[in-house]
Enzyme design. Structure first.
Site, PDB file in Angstrom:
ATOM      1  N   CYS A 203      -1.173  -0.573 -45.814  1.00  0.00           N
ATOM      2  CA  CYS A 203      -0.284  -0.836 -44.680  1.00  0.00           C
ATOM      3  C   CYS A 203      -0.615  -2.151 -43.996  1.00  0.00           C
ATOM      4  O   CYS A 203       0.262  -2.985 -43.771  1.00  0.00           O
ATOM      5  CB  CYS A 203      -0.360   0.310 -43.674  1.00  0.00           C
TER       6      CYS A 203
ATOM      7  N   CYS B 213       3.069  -2.520 -44.862  1.00  0.00           N
ATOM      8  CA  CYS B 213       3.922  -2.463 -43.669  1.00  0.00           C
ATOM      9  C   CYS B 213       3.816  -3.693 -42.773  1.00  0.00           C
ATOM     10  O   CYS B 213       4.834  -4.270 -42.388  1.00  0.00           O
ATOM     11  CB  CYS B 213       3.573  -1.238 -42.819  1.00  0.00           C
TER      12      CYS B 213
ATOM     13  N   LYS C  13       4.802  -7.138 -44.450  1.00  0.00           N
ATOM     14  CA  LYS C  13       6.219  -7.010 -44.783  1.00  0.00           C
ATOM     15  C   LYS C  13       7.079  -7.146 -43.536  1.00  0.00           C
ATOM     16  O   LYS C  13       8.087  -7.862 -43.539  1.00  0.00           O
ATOM     17  CB  LYS C  13       6.482  -5.662 -45.449  1.00  0.00           C
TER      18      LYS C  13
ATOM     19  N   TYR D 221      12.912   1.595 -51.433  1.00  0.00           N
ATOM     20  CA  TYR D 221      12.901   0.842 -50.177  1.00  0.00           C
ATOM     21  C   TYR D 221      12.141  -0.463 -50.305  1.00  0.00           C
ATOM     22  O   TYR D 221      12.525  -1.474 -49.696  1.00  0.00           O
ATOM     23  CB  TYR D 221      12.352   1.706 -49.035  1.00  0.00           C
TER      24      TYR D 221
ATOM     25  N   GLU E 270      25.530   3.953 -27.964  1.00  0.00           N
ATOM     26  CA  GLU E 270      26.410   4.890 -27.262  1.00  0.00           C
ATOM     27  C   GLU E 270      27.296   5.665 -28.236  1.00  0.00           C
ATOM     28  O   GLU E 270      27.762   6.761 -27.918  1.00  0.00           O
ATOM     29  CB  GLU E 270      27.270   4.162 -26.234  1.00  0.00           C
TER      30      GLU E 270
END
Length: 451
Positions: free
Chosen positions: A42, A47, A50, A177, A439
């Site tokens: 990570c 993570c 990236k 992903y 919203e």
């Protein structure tokens, strides 16, 4: 029997470091071994770098948007060398933070590879041999490269952060992903990106409508995305890397990157010889409390191939400490774990997909797609998608899927509502914040379909 340590952790990633620190806080004698760099996938090659690349890649679009909003600014030129230097300085800083956290927690650190001699004995590549009452394996995973001739000419997600120069063109093989994120990142940095995926649609496992939405937007951004297509041949030439695909198309790229999955780091640890069961993919088989078939050996994180997310590995590490060192048997909670895919725009998801929910019970689907105010004014065609999957019987929101800028930030808040058992009527009773994209989550009144 007297042991050198109460706990020995193998692996210095997020799950292992958190478990080591929390266990040490109970007064346990803890050691940790890491053979590469502290922080794990990570922090060092996942993570964190990236996401910083995601931020960097987004600025190209912002120059055009700024002009649309009246700012007299030219298109910038991306300097990979400058960014890369600062990126690695930041990773060095974060590794130092991890080391200081362990030091301040009185965890003994070994910068070495660790293997197991028996259920309580750890052998280090330095030649040291130590014993521990409990052993926690948190060695994570690594990119999978296909077993095909020429694969050695390609890079993986590990090497993409180390590139000396940014390629002019790249082929990314894969549809998960990681593949999709780097396709968007490199496209945003000005690289000509081609992406091949052998499946029918990218992002397998995510909501089908959201997958299709992302794929369409990626193509609109200029990514040459082909599904139902795989690599057939690879060869190194004077001009780059030559690739022939299953459609018979041959082309040369500056770089080829495989993002075709990850495998657990279990090879050569000595686990099987001790009776630790491994799954078909090499993952360590554990029970609900992260314990292996050998009572003294536990495992957390990607090496167990449960839910391969950093926050999940951390939760597993903390549950392990609660169970083993605090006498409070605790199972990690895998219900309604939110996640985000950092494509452009992002995909945020929590709960069931429409397809999975429909297989379980009658549902209603509320969905909307629209151009966000900010991008519409700038003349961009990208569209936001928001979707709620609702149980007809209980009215609970079973899943939420958002494709939008900052969808990762939005889905974190939605996850809280779903974790509390929010119904569609709870969403309806919530007053909208106007004018915002979000919203729409509380103003969708009529289902688009039932199933």
């Amino acid at each position: 029997m007297t042991f050198d340590f109460d706990l020995f952790v193998i692996g210095g990633g997020s799950g292992g470091v958190r478990a080591a620190r929390v266990a040490a806080a109970t007064g346990a004698r803890v050691a940790l071994a890491e053979e590469y760099r502290m922080g794990g996938t990570c922090v060092i090659r996942g993570c964190v770098p990236k996401k910083l690349m995601v931020f960097a890649s987004g600025y190209r679009e912002m120059f055009a948007d700024a002009r649309a909003y009246g700012w007299d600014v030219p298109d910038g030129v991306f300097d990979w060398a400058q960014f890369r230097t600062k990126l690695h300085a930041e990773l060095d800083r974060l590794e130092g933070v991890y080391r200081n956290l362990l030091k301040n927690s009185d965890v003994t650190v070994y910068d070495a590879r660790a293997t197991l001699d028996d259920p309580h004995t750890v052998r280090l590549s330095t030649g040291d041999v130590v014993t521990a009452k409990h052993i926690l394996v948190a060695t994570g995973g690594q990119p999978f490269l296909p077993d095909m001739e020429g694969a050695e000419h390609a890079i993986s997600s590990n090497e993409v952060f180390q590139l000396e120069t940014l390629p002019k063109s790249i082929l990314i093989v894969g549809g998960g992903y990681i593949a999709c994120e780097f396709a968007c990142i490199l496209n945003g940095m000005g690289v000509a990106v081609t992406q091949l995926y052998r499946g029918a649609q990218i992002l397998r496992g995510f909501d089908e409508e959201a997958r299709g939405h992302i794929a369409e937007l990626m193509r609109e951004q200029g990514i040459d995305l082909h599904v139902g297509t795989n690599v057939l041949e690879i060869d190194k030439t004077a001009d780059g890397v030559w690739v022939k695909d299953t459609n018979g198309v041959a082309k040369t790229y500056d770089q080829v990157m495989f993002a075709t999955g990850r495998t657990p780091n279990t090879a050569g640890l000595g686990l099987e010889a001790l009776g630790v069961a491994l799954g078909r993919g090499g993952e360590i088989v554990v029970d609900d409390y992260s314990q292996t078939a050998v009572p003294s050996i536990y495992a957390v994180g990607d090496v167990t191939d449960r839910i391969n997310l950093t926050p999940v590995a951390i939760r597993e590490g903390m549950a392990f400490v609660e169970t083993v060192f605090k006498g409070n048997p605790t199972k990690p909670d895998y219900e309604l774990v939110a996640n985000a895919v950092f494509t452009r725009p992002e995909l945020g998801s929590v709960g069931l997909t429409e397809e999975a929910a429909r297989d379980l019970e009658p549902i209603e689907v509320y969905c909307t797609s629209f151009r966000a105010m900010q991008s519409a004014f700038a003349g961009r065609d990208d569209r936001v998608m928001m979707k709620l999957v609702v149980s007809q019987k209980t009215r609970k929101v079973l899943g939420c899927h958002i494709v939008a800028d900052h969808a990762g930030e939005l889905i974190q808040l939605v996850a809280i509502a779903l974790k509390m058992g929010a119904t569609k009527e709870d969403f309806d009773r919530t007053v909208a914040v106007h004018p915002t994209m979000s919203e729409e989550l509380v103003t969708m009144k009529t289902p688009v379909r039932a199933g």
